[in-house]
Enzyme design. Structure first.
Site, PDB file in Angstrom:
ATOM      1  N   CYS A  50      28.981  17.949  56.156  1.00  9.15           N
ATOM      2  CA  CYS A  50      28.687  18.057  57.584  1.00  9.15           C
ATOM      3  C   CYS A  50      27.341  17.391  57.902  1.00  9.15           C
ATOM      4  CB  CYS A  50      28.635  19.542  57.953  1.00  9.15           C
ATOM      5  SG  CYS A  50      28.307  19.846  59.681  1.00  9.15           S
ATOM      6  N   SER A  76      31.756  22.075  58.754  1.00 10.02           N
ATOM      7  CA  SER A  76      31.951  23.044  59.822  1.00 10.02           C
ATOM      8  C   SER A  76      33.429  23.261  60.123  1.00 10.02           C
ATOM      9  CB  SER A  76      31.242  22.543  61.080  1.00 10.02           C
ATOM     10  OG  SER A  76      31.704  21.245  61.391  1.00 10.02           O
ATOM     11  N   GLU A 120      39.885  15.109  67.259  1.00 17.93           N
ATOM     12  CA  GLU A 120      40.796  16.200  66.890  1.00 17.93           C
ATOM     13  C   GLU A 120      42.099  16.148  67.672  1.00 17.93           C
ATOM     14  OE1 GLU A 120      39.181  20.071  66.483  1.00 17.93           O
ATOM     15  OE2 GLU A 120      37.973  19.418  64.780  1.00 17.93           O
ATOM     16  N   CYS A 153      28.765  11.548  61.811  1.00 14.99           N
ATOM     17  CA  CYS A 153      29.538  12.763  62.044  1.00 14.99           C
ATOM     18  C   CYS A 153      30.859  12.612  61.296  1.00 14.99           C
ATOM     19  CB  CYS A 153      29.795  12.934  63.545  1.00 14.99           C
ATOM     20  SG  CYS A 153      30.861  14.333  63.937  1.00 14.99           S
ATOM     21  N   HIS A 210      33.781  13.422  61.980  1.00 10.87           N
ATOM     22  CA  HIS A 210      34.971  13.081  62.762  1.00 10.87           C
ATOM     23  C   HIS A 210      35.031  11.595  63.170  1.00 10.87           C
ATOM     24  CE1 HIS A 210      35.204  17.382  63.107  1.00 10.87           C
ATOM     25  NE2 HIS A 210      36.274  17.331  63.879  1.00 10.87           N
TER      26      HIS A 210
HETATM   27  N1  DGL Z   1      31.178  18.324  61.051  1.00 11.69           N
HETATM   28  C1  DGL Z   1      30.257  18.081  62.125  1.00 11.69           C
HETATM   29  C2  DGL Z   1      29.305  16.956  61.753  1.00 11.69           C
HETATM   30  O1  DGL Z   1      29.572  16.147  60.889  1.00 11.69           O
HETATM   31  C3  DGL Z   1      30.983  17.744  63.412  1.00 11.69           C
HETATM   32  C4  DGL Z   1      31.694  18.907  64.049  1.00 11.69           C
HETATM   33  C5  DGL Z   1      30.763  20.015  64.511  1.00 11.69           C
HETATM   34  O2  DGL Z   1      30.078  19.882  65.530  1.00 11.69           O
HETATM   35  O3  DGL Z   1      30.707  21.001  63.815  1.00 11.69           O
HETATM   36  O4  DGL Z   1      28.247  16.865  62.325  1.00 11.69           O
END
Ligand code: DGL
Length: 263
Positions: A72, A10, A151, A183, A185
């Protein structure tokens, strides 16, 4: 055999997955797409997440990738089956590898999952773990504030410690011995998460689990140059700074594309 891998997320969080792939397969050509114009996916509906994930996949296919990693967790949780049914190219998500790891390392059969609201609501982690071992108890928690904290680089702050502690306390009270960072992040918040959960609880990073499982698929890949091409749907002014955080090194050359055109 030379295989180009497409990785999408994302936003730029998926660079934590790229980092693991590069560490394990230093010669692998990778094309990365981060949908920075439409991030976050984690707070959106299943319909929108699916539409975006299909566009992201079409874009990567237009670049000639032969294998796709949906880095993601939100996409992997909500619409991986739909992607697999729609496209012929092999597509791997992050849920299966992380669940297999969690099931293999948990000793007390109590596993915690943390992720975005959409990931937790889908119950994908829970269902996959139960399908592997029905005796495992799963304790899930959405942690929507973790993405902005990562972030912003709010890692060693008191406020972060308080927030992480508040989110993780119910999971710890459930006496889990394993926690999945569900996730892209969350690996950035590992130092503070580790402080709160203590040294005994095992932390599973979905990115490194995918890289580990890809070993058997990619072991015969013979490519001469490790080329990482990065495409984003928006170029935020702090991308250079953020890329260092997520990838461990600065990325100076990125291309911007108009993702809405890929339908
Ligand atoms: N990349 C998303 C995940 O791994 C986290 C960021 C988002 O909410 O898009 O779920």
């Amino acid at each position: 055999m030379k295989r180009t891998i497409g990785v999408f997320d994302s936003g730029i969080g998926g660079l934590t997955v790229v980092k693991e792939l590069v560490r394990r397969f230093p010669n692998l050509p990778i094309i990365y797409f981060g949908d920075t114009a439409r991030v976050p996916y984690g707070s959106k509906s299943k319909e929108i997440i699916t539409k975006y994930a299909i566009q992201d996949t079409i874009f990567l296919l237009s670049k000639g990738v032969e294998f796709i990693v949906a880095a993601c967790n939100t996409v992997s949780s909500v619409c991986l089956d739909k992607l697999k049914a729609t496209f012929k190219v092999p597509i791997i998500g992050v849920i299966g590898p992380a669940c297999r790891k969690a099931v293999s390392v948990s000793k007390n059969n109590r596993v915690g999952i943390i992720g975005t609201v959409a990931t937790i609501k889908s119950r994908a982690y829970e269902k996959t773990i139960k399908s592997l071992n029905n005796g495992i108890r799963v304790f899930s928690r959405a942690c929507p504030l973790f993405v902005p904290l990562a972030e912003e680089g709010y890692i060693e702050k008191d406020a972060t410690h308080t927030i992480v502690s508040e989110y993780l306390t119910p999971i710890l009270r459930a006496r889990v011995d394993t926690v999945v960072l569900g996730c892209t992040h969350y690996p950035l918040l590992k130092p503070v998460i580790r402080k709160i959960i203590g040294s005994e609880v095992k932390l599973i990073d979905s990115g490194s689990c995918v890289a580990e499982e890809l070993e058997s698929v990619l072991k015969n890949s013979k490519s001469k140059s490790a080329n990482l091409e990065i495409f984003l749907s928006d170029l935020s002014p702090n991308f250079i700074h953020l890329s260092k955080k997520f990838l461990g090194k600065r990325v100076n050359r990125v291309k911007m594309i108009e993702i809405e055109r890929y339908v």
